[in-house]
Design a protein around this motif. Structure first.
Motif, PDB file in Angstrom:
ATOM      1  N   ARG A   1      36.017 -37.562 -25.992  1.00 21.97           N
ATOM      2  CA  ARG A   1      35.004 -37.381 -27.035  1.00 21.97           C
ATOM      3  C   ARG A   1      35.602 -36.765 -28.301  1.00 21.97           C
ATOM      4  O   ARG A   1      35.027 -36.868 -29.379  1.00 21.97           O
ATOM      5  CB  ARG A   1      33.866 -36.494 -26.523  1.00 21.97           C
ATOM      6  CG  ARG A   1      32.999 -37.162 -25.461  1.00 21.97           C
ATOM      7  CD  ARG A   1      31.781 -36.313 -25.131  1.00 21.97           C
ATOM      8  NE  ARG A   1      30.958 -36.910 -24.090  1.00 21.97           N
ATOM      9  CZ  ARG A   1      30.014 -37.816 -24.301  1.00 21.97           C
ATOM     10  NH1 ARG A   1      29.781 -38.233 -25.541  1.00 21.97           N
ATOM     11  NH2 ARG A   1      29.302 -38.307 -23.303  1.00 21.97           N
ATOM     12  N   ASN A   2      36.739 -36.099 -28.148  1.00 20.50           N
ATOM     13  CA  ASN A   2      37.333 -35.374 -29.273  1.00 20.50           C
ATOM     14  C   ASN A   2      38.606 -36.018 -29.829  1.00 20.50           C
ATOM     15  O   ASN A   2      39.189 -35.501 -30.771  1.00 20.50           O
ATOM     16  CB  ASN A   2      37.651 -33.933 -28.852  1.00 20.50           C
ATOM     17  CG  ASN A   2      36.410 -33.182 -28.412  1.00 20.50           C
ATOM     18  OD1 ASN A   2      35.338 -33.380 -28.977  1.00 20.50           O
ATOM     19  ND2 ASN A   2      36.540 -32.331 -27.412  1.00 20.50           N
TER      20      ASN A   2
ATOM     21  N   ARG B   1      41.046 -40.010 -30.107  1.00 18.00           N
ATOM     22  CA  ARG B   1      41.027 -41.462 -30.022  1.00 18.00           C
ATOM     23  C   ARG B   1      41.365 -41.924 -28.606  1.00 18.00           C
ATOM     24  O   ARG B   1      42.374 -41.533 -28.029  1.00 18.00           O
ATOM     25  CB  ARG B   1      42.039 -42.048 -31.011  1.00 18.00           C
ATOM     26  CG  ARG B   1      41.642 -41.886 -32.469  1.00 18.00           C
ATOM     27  CD  ARG B   1      42.781 -42.267 -33.399  1.00 18.00           C
ATOM     28  NE  ARG B   1      43.211 -43.645 -33.205  1.00 18.00           N
ATOM     29  CZ  ARG B   1      42.669 -44.694 -33.843  1.00 18.00           C
ATOM     30  NH1 ARG B   1      41.679 -44.510 -34.684  1.00 18.00           N
ATOM     31  NH2 ARG B   1      43.114 -45.909 -33.632  1.00 18.00           N
TER      32      ARG B   1
ATOM     33  N   GLN C   1      36.387 -42.666 -30.666  1.00 14.88           N
ATOM     34  CA  GLN C   1      36.013 -41.529 -29.838  1.00 14.88           C
ATOM     35  C   GLN C   1      34.831 -41.929 -28.966  1.00 14.88           C
ATOM     36  O   GLN C   1      34.008 -42.762 -29.351  1.00 14.88           O
ATOM     37  CB  GLN C   1      35.643 -40.321 -30.706  1.00 14.88           C
ATOM     38  CG  GLN C   1      36.827 -39.752 -31.478  1.00 14.88           C
ATOM     39  CD  GLN C   1      36.444 -38.545 -32.319  1.00 14.88           C
ATOM     40  OE1 GLN C   1      35.296 -38.378 -32.678  1.00 14.88           O
ATOM     41  NE2 GLN C   1      37.419 -37.713 -32.637  1.00 14.88           N
TER      42      GLN C   1
END
Length: 225
Positions: A99-100, A102, A136
């Motif tokens: 989520r944070n 690539r 993401q």
């Protein structure tokens, strides 16, 4: 200074963990720390060992559904909730970097995440990792489940789900209950059809992962996406 006469084998798992670190404990002892107590005639370590044997290994135990855990003698609602919480924390820990950062720069993390979600399942499940323009993770959702050897995946439905998530790209993953991570002709055909369907709505198919019992095959790495 008086010397501590207790040997490591005479210490309880929680004491051993604090004295010697988590690496010093067996899997059954780590489970005992979590379970805290056993049942009549069976201490927490014995119970942990029995759980691992019953479910066929630590991975299957830590991926078991609540109904299967509750059916194990002596586990009960409280211990089941603790095991389910550990399962979810493990999934979220793997999901967090996706989520944070690539997704394409973390291919091994993506594989680990998909393996944790799918490798233990006894019927075929398919999930999609929906990604934004920065690649993401937006969300991970199950899009199909089926029998021991087949799950019906419709490219049109996947495209609709991608639009619902406002995704710019996605990664498809499904398991092979046989345990083999080799793609079938049907897997390759699905990949082609899905790529074409997603292109019509301007969504990129980045990869299709085949999850086996012990390995994950990336069709993108093979040049088949």
């Amino acid at each position: 200074m008086p010397q501590d006469s207790r040997s490591p084998c005479s210490e309880r798992p929680r004491e051993r963990l604090l004295r010697h670190g988590v690496q010093a404990l067996t899997s059954a002892e780590l489970l005992a720390v979590l379970l805290r107590t056993g049942t009549r005639g069976r201490n927490a370590v014995d119970m942990g060992r029995d759980l691992i044997t019953h479910f066929g290994g630590l991975r299957r135990l830590l991926s078991a559904e609540s109904s299967a855990l509750l059916a194990f003698p002596g586990l009960g609602a409280a211990k089941t909730c603790e095991l389910l919480a550990v399962q979810e924390l493990g999934r979220r820990a793997l999901e967090e970097p996706l989520r944070n950062g690539r997704a394409l720069s973390q291919p091994e993390r993506v594989k680990q995440f998909c393996a944790m979600r799918l490798a233990h399942l006894r019927v075929e499940h398919c999930i999609a990792l929906f990604l934004d323009t920065q690649l993401q993770l937006i969300d991970c959702a199950e899009i199909a489940r089926g029998t021991l050897s087949h799950a019906s995946i419709y490219p049109r439905e996947v495209a609709r789900a991608a639009l619902k998530h406002h995704a710019a790209a996605l990664i498809l993953a499904h398991n092979h209950p046989s345990g083999l991570a080799e793609p079938s002709p049907a897997d390759l055909a699905l990949t082609r059809h899905l790529k074409q369907a997603l292109a019509l709505v301007d969504v990129r198919l980045l990869d299709h992962l085949i999850v086996g019992a012990t390995e994950v095959t990336s069709l993108a790495e093979r040049g088949q996406v």
